[in-house]
Write a protein that holds these residues in place. Structure first.
Motif, PDB file in Angstrom:
ATOM      1  N   PHE A  93      33.428 -33.411   2.054  1.00 41.46           N
ATOM      2  CA  PHE A  93      33.680 -32.960   3.413  1.00 41.46           C
ATOM      3  C   PHE A  93      34.939 -33.611   3.990  1.00 41.46           C
ATOM      4  N   ASN A 124      34.107 -27.842   9.278  1.00 43.64           N
ATOM      5  CA  ASN A 124      33.109 -28.301  10.242  1.00 43.64           C
ATOM      6  C   ASN A 124      31.808 -28.655   9.536  1.00 43.64           C
ATOM      7  N   GLY A 125      30.954 -29.384  10.265  1.00 44.51           N
ATOM      8  CA  GLY A 125      29.650 -29.737   9.710  1.00 44.51           C
ATOM      9  C   GLY A 125      29.600 -31.149   9.186  1.00 44.51           C
ATOM     10  N   SER A 126      29.015 -31.307   8.006  1.00 40.41           N
ATOM     11  CA  SER A 126      28.862 -32.611   7.372  1.00 40.41           C
ATOM     12  C   SER A 126      28.990 -32.433   5.874  1.00 40.41           C
ATOM     13  N   LYS A 129      26.337 -30.079   4.606  1.00 36.33           N
ATOM     14  CA  LYS A 129      26.374 -28.752   5.213  1.00 36.33           C
ATOM     15  C   LYS A 129      27.790 -28.499   5.725  1.00 36.33           C
ATOM     16  N   THR A 130      28.667 -28.174   4.808  1.00 36.27           N
ATOM     17  CA  THR A 130      30.080 -28.013   5.146  1.00 36.27           C
ATOM     18  C   THR A 130      30.423 -26.541   5.336  1.00 36.27           C
ATOM     19  N   MET A 131      30.946 -26.198   6.511  1.00 39.11           N
ATOM     20  CA  MET A 131      31.422 -24.841   6.793  1.00 39.11           C
ATOM     21  C   MET A 131      32.942 -24.862   6.814  1.00 39.11           C
ATOM     22  N   HIS A 144      30.114 -21.083   3.547  1.00 39.32           N
ATOM     23  CA  HIS A 144      29.329 -22.307   3.383  1.00 39.32           C
ATOM     24  C   HIS A 144      29.808 -22.937   2.081  1.00 39.32           C
TER      25      HIS A 144
END
Length: 519
Positions: A93, A124-126, A129-131, A144
């Motif tokens: 990330f 974005n996210g973590s 959970k990376t977007m 995703h």
């Protein structure tokens, strides 16, 4: 240019920003708390400055002042500031965030799908959970990353560091200084740093032992960099050790006041279950090279201050989360072998006589160590060695200078100790108290000690006796314990030290009178 290929996992060290104040001295206690002294120059603008060192200090222990005589501190505030720390990417990330705006070749891992040539617009996210937002030609796609990423290529330049904007709590100070910089010192107590002592007792011959003390340092508080560190023998008294200072505590005033009012300084003992429940085991193995000298190091300098003692070690570096072990001192001390047995009282707490536990009673082989070193011995685990073999491990209790203490080694199976008590006479209805009738009973006791070893020994027998002692053989030491309330019977602690030759059986006899309830 050859493209850089990234395959999901990156290991990287995160760099940390350095504070203007640097920890110089730390006094470490065994209860997991430490006293810190931090010093350094602080840059000022119109008398105000920022301190990045933000400890989780105990209530009433954090103090800040300038070491320059004419500079005063008029105000200290804890505030949150947005910081942009430049650091290395430590995971997938963060590496994607470091390369926002770069061209990427995105491989989905699906055989029929062609690689995606795009520009990475946003992440974005973590890490789990990376977007990502990609610009593909004139189209914008949001994916995703964990679903659609098998391999990522960066065909042009590639970045491994990024600006990580975070909110950090700092100390803002207002002073009367007119200069652009002034030296300051901050002191505080903080939990999370403590030490655990361990001894190695090597029996060199029949009279002399080498005692080596080492300290295990556990750091869950602050990074230490070449600090002057003191291992403290003694127990500090801080009434509000469980209350965090309002300046550094992130809590509402109602919560703080509640914690303050409920604060009771009942600290846990330095040793928990591991010291309270040490299991004995038999070890058999070949001896190691006995020429190894585990005390071959320079003893630390120590000094007493009040009721505490400080062992000083310089240039200690240990990061938060790390552990270290350090040698404290080595000393040759006199000792002698002893055998100890404790026989339970025949009278229970309900003032009822119980003679069911006649033995055999457990006899411990111990060594009596005399503290003729230059230091007090703090309570700690102690392993006894001889000729390179481990004989046992127990706790060596605090031993002041010029005093002695016993250290258990192992149970001695060759020494049998049994006892028996019999009622000799009874005078009924002698006393009445609290609705109960008491008889005066005369008891004859006998302790039998059998030494099956092929050497002469000395056995120390401990026996509590409730009642008035009439007689006792072999000149024991009798210590009378103060009566509690209106108790009818006197409490006594009786100790025999009995020399017994190899193969000999010895009998100890005694007589006492005790008031017993007549049911």
């Amino acid at each position: 240019m050859k493209p850089f290929i990234f395959c999901l996992i990156v290991w990287s060290q995160i760099a940390s920003a350095q504070s203007d104040l640097k920890i110089k001295t730390v006094d470490v206690f065994k209860n997991g708390s430490a006293f810190f002294v931090a010093e350094g120059p602080i840059k000022l603008s119109q008398g105000t400055g920022t301190i990045g060192l933000f400890p989780q200090a105990m209530f009433g222990t954090i103090w800040l002042a300038s070491t320059e005589k004419n500079v005063t501190v008029d105000e200290i505030k804890a505030v949150k500031e947005k910081t942009a720390d430049k650091r290395n990417a430590g995971n997938f990330f963060e590496l994607l965030k470091a390369n926002v705006g770069k061209k990427v070749i995105w491989h989905t891992g699906i055989e029929k799908d062609a690689p995606i040539n795009a520009t990475l617009l946003a992440v974005n996210g973590s890490d789990d959970k990376t977007m990502i937002t990609l610009k593909i030609g004139n189209q914008i796609q949001v994916l995703h990353a964990s679903w659609y990423s098998h391999r990522v290529e960066f065909p042009e330049n590639f970045a491994t560091t990024f600006d990580d904007s975070t909110f950090k709590t700092v100390l803002k100070i207002r002073t009367n200084a007119t200069k652009s910089e002034a030296p300051f010192q901050m002191i505080y107590f903080q939990k999370g740093l403590g030490w655990v002592p361990s001894y190695r007792v090597d029996l060199l011959d029949d009279k002399n032992a080498q005692l080596v003390l080492s300290a295990s340092l556990i750091n869950d508080a602050e990074d230490l960099d070449k600090v002057d560190l003191n291992f403290v023998v003694g127990y500090p008294h801080f009434l509000f050790s469980n209350v965090e200072a309002p300046l550094t505590a992130n809590q509402f005033i109602s919560n703080f006041l509640q914690t303050l009012s409920n604060s009771e300084n009942v600290p846990p003992p330095p040793y928990g279950g591991a010291f309270a429940n040490i299991a004995a085991q038999e070890i058999t193995y070949d001896a190691m090279d006995t020429r190894t000298d585990f005390g071959n190091f320079e003893t630390l300098k120590g000094e007493a201050e009040g009721d505490l003692f400080f062992y000083n070690l310089k240039n200690v570096s240990l990061k938060k989360g790390e552990r270290g072990q350090y040698n404290i001192f080595s000393a040759n001390v006199p000792y002698r072998h002893i055998y100890e047995v404790s026989i339970p009282n025949g009278l229970n707490q309900n003032q009822q006589y119980d003679n069911s536990n006649k033995g055999p009673h457990e006899v411990w082989h111990s060594v009596k160590l005399e503290n003729k070193s230059n230091f007090p011995w703090t309570t700690g685990s102690a392993m006894t060695m001889q000729n390179g073999r481990a004989l046992g491990q127990d706790v060596l209790k605090y031993t002041a200078l010029k005093s002695s203490n016993n250290l258990k080694i192992t149970v001695a199976p060759d020494i049998l100790v049994e006892d028996d008590e019999k009622e000799a006479s009874r005078k009924e209805d002698i006393k009445r108290k609290d609705g109960y009738v008491y008889d005066l009973v005369s008891v004859n006791g006998e302790i039998t000690i059998n030494n099956s070893k092929n050497e002469d020994i000395t056995v120390t027998v401990y026996r509590p006796i409730t009642g008035k002692i009439i007689s006792a053989s072999d000149q024991p030491k009798i210590k009378q314990i103060v009566k509690i309330g209106s108790a009818l019977n006197q409490e006594n602690s009786v100790t025999w030290e009995i020399p017994i030759k190899a193969g000999e059986t010895k009998q100890l006899k005694y007589q006492y009178e005790v008031f017993l309830r007549n049911y």
